[in-house]
Design a protein around this motif. Sequence first.
Motif, PDB file in Angstrom:
ATOM      1  N   HIS A   1       0.838  -1.214   0.000  1.00 57.94           N
ATOM      2  CA  HIS A   1       0.000   0.000   0.000  1.00 57.94           C
ATOM      3  C   HIS A   1       0.865   1.252   0.000  1.00 57.94           C
ATOM      4  O   HIS A   1       1.162   1.833   1.055  1.00 57.94           O
ATOM      5  CB  HIS A   1      -0.941  -0.010   1.216  1.00 57.94           C
TER       6      HIS A   1
ATOM      7  N   HIS B   1       1.523   4.976  -2.211  1.00 56.73           N
ATOM      8  CA  HIS B   1       1.142   5.926  -3.263  1.00 56.73           C
ATOM      9  C   HIS B   1       2.425   6.586  -3.771  1.00 56.73           C
ATOM     10  O   HIS B   1       2.984   7.455  -3.116  1.00 56.73           O
ATOM     11  CB  HIS B   1       0.203   7.002  -2.712  1.00 56.73           C
TER      12      HIS B   1
ATOM     13  N   LYS C   1      -8.719  -1.258  -6.987  1.00 57.14           N
ATOM     14  CA  LYS C   1      -9.062  -0.447  -5.822  1.00 57.14           C
ATOM     15  C   LYS C   1     -10.276   0.428  -6.074  1.00 57.14           C
ATOM     16  O   LYS C   1     -10.392   1.046  -7.134  1.00 57.14           O
ATOM     17  CB  LYS C   1      -7.890   0.462  -5.458  1.00 57.14           C
TER      18      LYS C   1
ATOM     19  N   HIS D   1      -6.293  -0.249   5.154  1.00 53.66           N
ATOM     20  CA  HIS D   1      -6.017   0.613   6.318  1.00 53.66           C
ATOM     21  C   HIS D   1      -7.136   0.677   7.365  1.00 53.66           C
ATOM     22  O   HIS D   1      -7.675   1.733   7.669  1.00 53.66           O
ATOM     23  CB  HIS D   1      -5.633   2.029   5.895  1.00 53.66           C
TER      24      HIS D   1
ATOM     25  N   ASP E   1       0.577   2.555   3.815  1.00 55.61           N
ATOM     26  CA  ASP E   1      -0.265   3.626   3.265  1.00 55.61           C
ATOM     27  C   ASP E   1       0.545   4.915   3.161  1.00 55.61           C
ATOM     28  O   ASP E   1       0.076   5.997   3.517  1.00 55.61           O
ATOM     29  CB  ASP E   1      -1.546   3.846   4.078  1.00 55.61           C
TER      30      ASP E   1
HETATM   31 ZN   LIG Z   1      -3.818   4.780   0.605  1.00 54.01          ZN
END
Ligand SMILES: [Zn+2]
Length: 452
Positions: free
Chosen positions: A60, A62, A147, A240, A313
């Motif tokens: 996870h 970005h 997602k 998350h 995340d």
């Molecule tokens: Zn995320």
Amino acid sequence: MPDHDLALRSTRIVTPEGERPGAVLVADGQIVEVVHPGDAPLDAEDLGDLAIMAGFVDSHVHINDPGRTHWEGFETATHAAAVAGITTLVDMPLNCLPPTISTEALSAKLAATDGRLHVDVAFWGGIVPGSEPGIEELHRAGVMGFKVFTCDSGVPEYGSFAPEQLPGVLARTAPLGVPLIVHAEDPTTLAAAARLVDPRADPRAYGTWLASRPPEAEDRAVAALIDGVRTTGARVHVLHLSAASALPLLATARAEGLPITVETCPNYLTLAAEAIADGATDHKCAPPIRDRANQDRLWRALADGTIDAVVSDHSPSSAEDKHLEDGDIMAAWGGISSMQLGPALIWTTAQRRGFGLAELSRWMAAGPARVAGLRHKGHLAPGMEADLVVFDPEAGWSVDAAALHHRHPISPYHGRAVTGAVRRTYLRGTCIMRDGELLETATGRPRRRDEV
Ligand SMILES: [Zn+2]
């Protein structure tokens, strides 16, 4: 003794099943055998009491590349990963431009990786309203799964599906056998909570943000998701998880045998709302960091297996978007940057709570690899890719945000004392990092679902 081109010996070889002394033998980038110390080859390098573990997997992240590379990028993110012993990242389909919702967007992303990967990177695809006709083609192009958001994603180009629309999406992903990964917060509950927040409330106060994202929003979205799984049989992964109140629902669903997996993040396991200062925008993420009692319940769910994986995340932005100057939490970008710190943060607290390296490896290597469908990653065993870390579980150090390799030196963990240092990182049998320095660059590869 099988042929090998690398042999490492230690008193602590770690697998999710436990620790034992031995030697790991590697040939052509794969683990070929794990042998007892008495059977270690003469040319094995003896690492003493340093632990040898599977490379960590962060499913996870970005990376925001292409399109928002002023927030992060493949070069900086994979450099940070290599230093942290994270040998595989799975990139999220949003915050990059274009979002990864079509094969054209995936091609643009693959082009952006060229010569810039220090560790392996696989990709999640995205689904937004209107992009559904392209799902099968994007699946064939090699994404690990898809997602969706059930609430506002934070960026205008990535739309969401209301919880009642999820069964339609699940019906499309079910035959593909890959997970639908879901940001699960119920938009109606969030809107109601936002209306209750006093318009004169201090936008710098952490409590204002927390009140606007109540745990019931997670509970309701998770319940809707479980219903969707029950009717469609689709695989689902809850991203998350912050609200411990959703755990009983998830535990029941799993006991029923429904194909649901769950992740949480270091933010929720090592930071607590009570200790977040007003104006500390570097602590803002969604769902939010909740209180200590909630945190204790998340740790118990890791111990009992209701939560499968701990992933970062990592969702950075520029200092400007993070409102570091004025401390406006309500206006700040909702994402925490700290991927490079994950293993040390979790190990520090896990140790204090009585867990061992086997659990660390289960939560941060095997678990995320299984969730993402990375069949040859995350496990120290014959037949797996030789992604390894040499880990000193006793080394203490203090976090300096400016020394991290992410694009922006912003971290809620700045100044924190942690334990556990990655001395070396091996990617497919090549030592790419030693004591914080990259030894090899651009050894990473973009990976497709069917070959990893
Ligand atoms: Zn995320």
